[in-house]
Design a protein around this motif. Structure first.
Motif, mmCIF file in Angstrom:
data_model
loop_
_atom_site.group_PDB
_atom_site.id
_atom_site.type_symbol
_atom_site.label_atom_id
_atom_site.label_comp_id
_atom_site.label_asym_id
_atom_site.label_seq_id
_atom_site.Cartn_x
_atom_site.Cartn_y
_atom_site.Cartn_z
ATOM 1 N N PRO A 6 0.808 -1.232 0.000
ATOM 2 C CA PRO A 6 0.000 0.000 0.000
ATOM 3 C C PRO A 6 0.838 1.278 0.000
ATOM 4 C CG PRO A 6 0.005 -1.003 2.182
ATOM 5 C CD PRO A 6 0.680 -1.980 1.272
ATOM 6 N N THR A 7 2.137 1.180 0.374
ATOM 7 C CA THR A 7 2.995 2.379 0.403
ATOM 8 C C THR A 7 4.040 2.360 -0.717
ATOM 9 O OG1 THR A 7 4.528 1.306 1.948
ATOM 10 C CG2 THR A 7 2.718 2.608 2.901
ATOM 11 N N CYS A 8 3.793 1.571 -1.745
ATOM 12 C CA CYS A 8 4.761 1.449 -2.856
ATOM 13 C C CYS A 8 4.981 2.812 -3.531
ATOM 14 C CB CYS A 8 4.267 0.424 -3.872
ATOM 15 S SG CYS A 8 5.290 0.350 -5.358
ATOM 16 N N PHE A 9 6.232 3.208 -3.640
ATOM 17 C CA PHE A 9 6.574 4.503 -4.237
ATOM 18 C C PHE A 9 6.130 4.574 -5.699
ATOM 19 C CE2 PHE A 9 9.614 6.957 -6.776
ATOM 20 C CZ PHE A 9 9.465 8.216 -6.213
ATOM 21 N N PHE A 10 6.330 3.501 -6.428
ATOM 22 C CA PHE A 10 6.032 3.508 -7.853
ATOM 23 C C PHE A 10 4.523 3.543 -8.116
ATOM 24 C CE2 PHE A 10 10.180 1.523 -7.260
ATOM 25 C CZ PHE A 10 10.970 2.366 -8.037
ATOM 26 N N CYS A 11 3.776 2.889 -7.231
ATOM 27 C CA CYS A 11 2.320 2.980 -7.347
ATOM 28 C C CYS A 11 1.843 4.390 -6.991
ATOM 29 C CB CYS A 11 1.649 1.955 -6.432
ATOM 30 S SG CYS A 11 1.908 0.237 -6.946
ATOM 31 N N ASN A 17 -4.923 11.173 -8.134
ATOM 32 C CA ASN A 17 -5.293 12.230 -7.204
ATOM 33 C C ASN A 17 -4.026 12.942 -6.715
ATOM 34 O OD1 ASN A 17 -5.885 13.550 -4.596
ATOM 35 N ND2 ASN A 17 -7.930 12.660 -4.858
ATOM 36 N N ILE A 18 -3.903 14.224 -7.016
ATOM 37 C CA ILE A 18 -2.670 14.960 -6.731
ATOM 38 C C ILE A 18 -2.362 15.013 -5.232
ATOM 39 C CG2 ILE A 18 -1.561 17.221 -6.868
ATOM 40 C CD1 ILE A 18 -3.000 17.687 -9.486
ATOM 41 N N LEU A 19 -3.396 15.233 -4.412
ATOM 42 C CA LEU A 19 -3.186 15.352 -2.968
ATOM 43 C C LEU A 19 -2.699 14.032 -2.371
ATOM 44 C CD1 LEU A 19 -6.272 17.527 -1.908
ATOM 45 C CD2 LEU A 19 -3.891 18.245 -2.144
ATOM 46 N N ILE A 20 -3.330 12.929 -2.796
ATOM 47 C CA ILE A 20 -2.916 11.614 -2.303
ATOM 48 C C ILE A 20 -1.498 11.305 -2.774
ATOM 49 C CG2 ILE A 20 -3.384 9.129 -2.437
ATOM 50 C CD1 ILE A 20 -6.357 9.798 -2.690
ATOM 51 N N ARG A 21 -1.217 11.663 -4.029
ATOM 52 C CA ARG A 21 0.107 11.410 -4.603
ATOM 53 C C ARG A 21 1.184 12.160 -3.827
ATOM 54 N NH1 ARG A 21 3.109 13.950 -8.782
ATOM 55 N NH2 ARG A 21 4.380 12.493 -10.007
ATOM 56 N N LYS A 22 0.956 13.446 -3.563
ATOM 57 C CA LYS A 22 1.950 14.235 -2.847
ATOM 58 C C LYS A 22 2.147 13.737 -1.426
ATOM 59 C CE LYS A 22 1.836 18.589 -5.396
ATOM 60 N NZ LYS A 22 1.694 20.050 -5.295
ATOM 61 N N GLY A 24 1.730 10.684 -0.387
ATOM 62 C CA GLY A 24 2.456 9.419 -0.447
ATOM 63 C C GLY A 24 3.948 9.617 -0.695
ATOM 64 N N ILE A 25 4.271 10.544 -1.581
ATOM 65 C CA ILE A 25 5.685 10.810 -1.898
ATOM 66 C C ILE A 25 6.387 11.396 -0.674
ATOM 67 C CG2 ILE A 25 7.241 12.243 -3.275
ATOM 68 C CD1 ILE A 25 5.149 12.047 -5.548
#
Length: 600
Positions: A6-11, A17-22, A24-25
């Motif tokens: 669930p915390t995979c960087f590549f996924c 979703n920009i907010l979720i993406r940021k 996560g990164i």
């Protein structure tokens, strides 16, 4: 395959979703040390690739990538067992490279990097806590940070230590990489070095080529970092260490970084400072190196001329330099344009004649006085007298010069070189300045005679005069070839190679319609010169002599073998003409066109 992490960087990178993406990164950057080591290296490799291709993208810098890189480098340096676990050995290189890429063009990224604490771990890498591979990216990143006024002072906290470390690395990069990588049995080379250099692709040849490229880049980035201090007037006295200045004068610049102005670029910056000018003027070896560069077809010829002009205009250094530089600069007083510099010959003339008034000199050195008088006669007296010369008188002079040249050519072909020199000299004195083509031939042919006399200094002088009045500068093929041979005879391999390459370029370009082939003698010369000017040539020589040998650059004439001296003489005579496929008559015409002593 479907990813179950669930915390995979590549996924996370694919999250729409920009907010979720940021989010996560950002989380990945904070928890990078807890991720599986194999996945961590894959993430770092991916970040390296993104930073290289999109160095101005603000997303990662805004999400904490610099702090992440700091943590990784600090962990690598402080925890040896962790570093040696799996593929963690790759991490310091990738992390430092990411910092360097993002700080390359954007000062706001450089400020973020500084605030995140990147400088201390980069300094540790510069101190050699790991290897030359990490030093390469550390000096690159520090150079970018030092480029901006906003971050320079943070770098300057380490000024004395950093400058000395950088100077040492610049001077030893070729030996360092050669000794630690190139000469080793390929099976014993450090595995992660090999993988980083070739990205896992390529054999021994690729590894060696890239090692040379990387060693050159280390030197380039060291020069850039030192330039950041010198251009601000900082650490001038430290950088002007006499041994380092000698090393600096022989640094080529980049094999790949073609815009790097080499060692002479830093010397020029030093010459803008009074302390720098004093130090440079005190080294005869450095001055001679700059002078040789000023009479070459190297891209940085104009920088060498700039250095000499700066030294001549400073009265505290003028008289230390004038005696050496005047011999070289006199051959350049008719240069019109060089790169973006116009009226360069006039500037050189003014610099030489500061002590002259109405043709009289206050200098007591007889040889120097002679050079300055000749400068005055050529650029002032002769030019003034010829202003009122009629077209009829000019044509009369042209005919007389042509007859004298024919007499000189005849003497040359009879083997009476002494008479040929006298006649060419007579032609040079008589020839009006406006008859540039005739003067080019006279100078160039006299240079040929001096080569046969085994007088390379005189040959270089005459060939340079011919090249100075050619249009554009350095475009007369025969003069380039003759000067290349003369430099070869003197053991100045770099200058010889530059002229030989330029000769080939002019030679082939001039005969595009006939698809001219590169002459064999030029190819043979280049093969010899490439061995002598190879980036690792001095390191190889030093290793072979247990560290006691000096650089191959600037070897004395006596250090060339007898065979090489003989071959240089043969090349002087055997300038093979093109052979066209149009019968004997065509061959005769073409042979005449390219014979040594004919007009162009």
């Amino acid at each position: 395959m479907t990813c179950t992490n669930p915390t995979c960087f590549f996924c996370t990178m694919k999250e729409p979703n920009i907010l979720i993406r940021k989010s996560g990164i950002k989380k990945c950057f904070k928890e990078i040390l807890t991720i599986d080591e194999q996945e961590r290296v894959l993430i770092l490799s991916s970040l390296w690739n993104i930073a290289m291709t999109k160095p101005e993208d603000p997303e990662f810098p805004s999400l904490g990538i610099f702090k992440c890189m700091v943590n990784l480098v600090n962990k690598s340096i402080s925890d040896r067992p962790w570093l040696l676990d799996g593929q963690n050995m790759y991490i310091p290189y990738y992390a430092s490279h990411v910092v360097g890429s993002y700080t390359m063009n954007r000062f706001e990224f450089a400020e973020k990097a500084m605030e995140s604490g990147v400088i201390p771990p980069l300094m540790d890498l510069m101190r050699g806590k790991m290897s030359w591979v990490e030093q390469r990216v550390a000096v690159r990143a520090l150079g970018h940070l030092a480029s901006y006024d906003a971050t320079f002072e943070a770098i300057a906290v380490y000024e004395e230590e950093l400058v000395k470390l950088t100077m040492a690395l610049a001077s030893t990069s070729s030996e360092l990489v050669y000794n630690e990588f190139v000469v080793k049995d390929p099976n014993k080379r450090v595995k992660y070095h090999k993988n980083l250099i070739t990205r896992g692709v390529g054999g021994i040849e690729m590894e060696n080529r890239k090692a040379e490229e990387w060693a050159s880049q280390i030197q380039c980035w060291c020069l850039h970092l030192l330039n950041c201090f010198a251009i601000r007037g900082r650490s001038i006295d430290v950088i002007c260490n006499q041994e380092f200045l000698k090393d600096l004068s022989s640094m080529w610049g980049g094999l790949v970084n073609h815009t790097s102005p080499a060692g002479v670029g830093l010397i020029r910056i030093l010459c803008y400072n009074p302390i720098g000018r004093t130090k440079v003027s005190e080294s005869k070896e450095v001055l001679e190196s700059i002078c040789n560069l000023s009479r070459s077809s190297d891209d940085w010829q104009y920088m060498a001329i700039d250095c000499l002009l700066l030294l001549l205009h400073d009265l505290t250094t003028r008289y230390k330099v004038l005696e050496i530089a005047s011999v070289y600069l006199f051959d350049l007083i008719e240069v019109r344009e060089l790169g973006e510099r116009s009226k360069l010959g006039q500037k050189i003339t003014r610099a030489l004649l500061i002590d002259f008034k109405n043709g009289k000199s206050r200098i007591k050195n007889p040889e120097l006085e002679r050079i300055l008088k000749e400068t005055w006669v050529l650029k002032i007296d002769k030019k003034k007298k010829e202003k009122s010369m009629s077209d009829e008188k000019l044509e009369e002079k042209r005919v007389m010069v042509s007859l004298i040249k024919q007499q000189a050519n005849h003497s040359f072909w009879l083997g009476d070189i002494e008479t040929a020199v006298m006649k060419y000299t007579e032609g040079v004195k008589l020839c009006p300045l406006r008859l540039k083509k005739e003067r080019i031939v006279l100078y160039s042919n006299r240079a040929q005679c001096y080569l046969l006399y085994n007088n390379p200094d005189a040959a270089i002088s005459d060939a340079t005069r011919a090249l100075s009045i050619s249009n554009p500068v350095n475009s007369h093929a025969k003069s380039l070839w003759r000067r290349s041979q003369a430099y070869y005879m003197k053991g100045l391999a770099k200058e010889s190679l530059m002229d030989c390459l330029m000769f080939i370029n002019v030679f082939v370009t001039a005969d595009k319609k006939n698809h001219a082939k590169i002459p064999y003698y030029a190819v043979h010369m280049i093969k010899k010169l490439m061995d002598r000017t190879w980036f690792f040539a001095s390191a190889k020589l030093k290793l072979a002599n247990n560290g006691s040998a000096s650089s191959d650059y600037g070897r004395s004439k006596e250090e060339f073998t007898n065979e090489e001296q003989v071959m240089a003489g043969l090349y002087t005579i055997l300038e093979d003409p093109f052979i066209r496929k149009d019968g004997d008559a065509g061959r005769k015409v073409h042979r005449k066109k390219y014979s040594m002593a004919e007009s162009i």
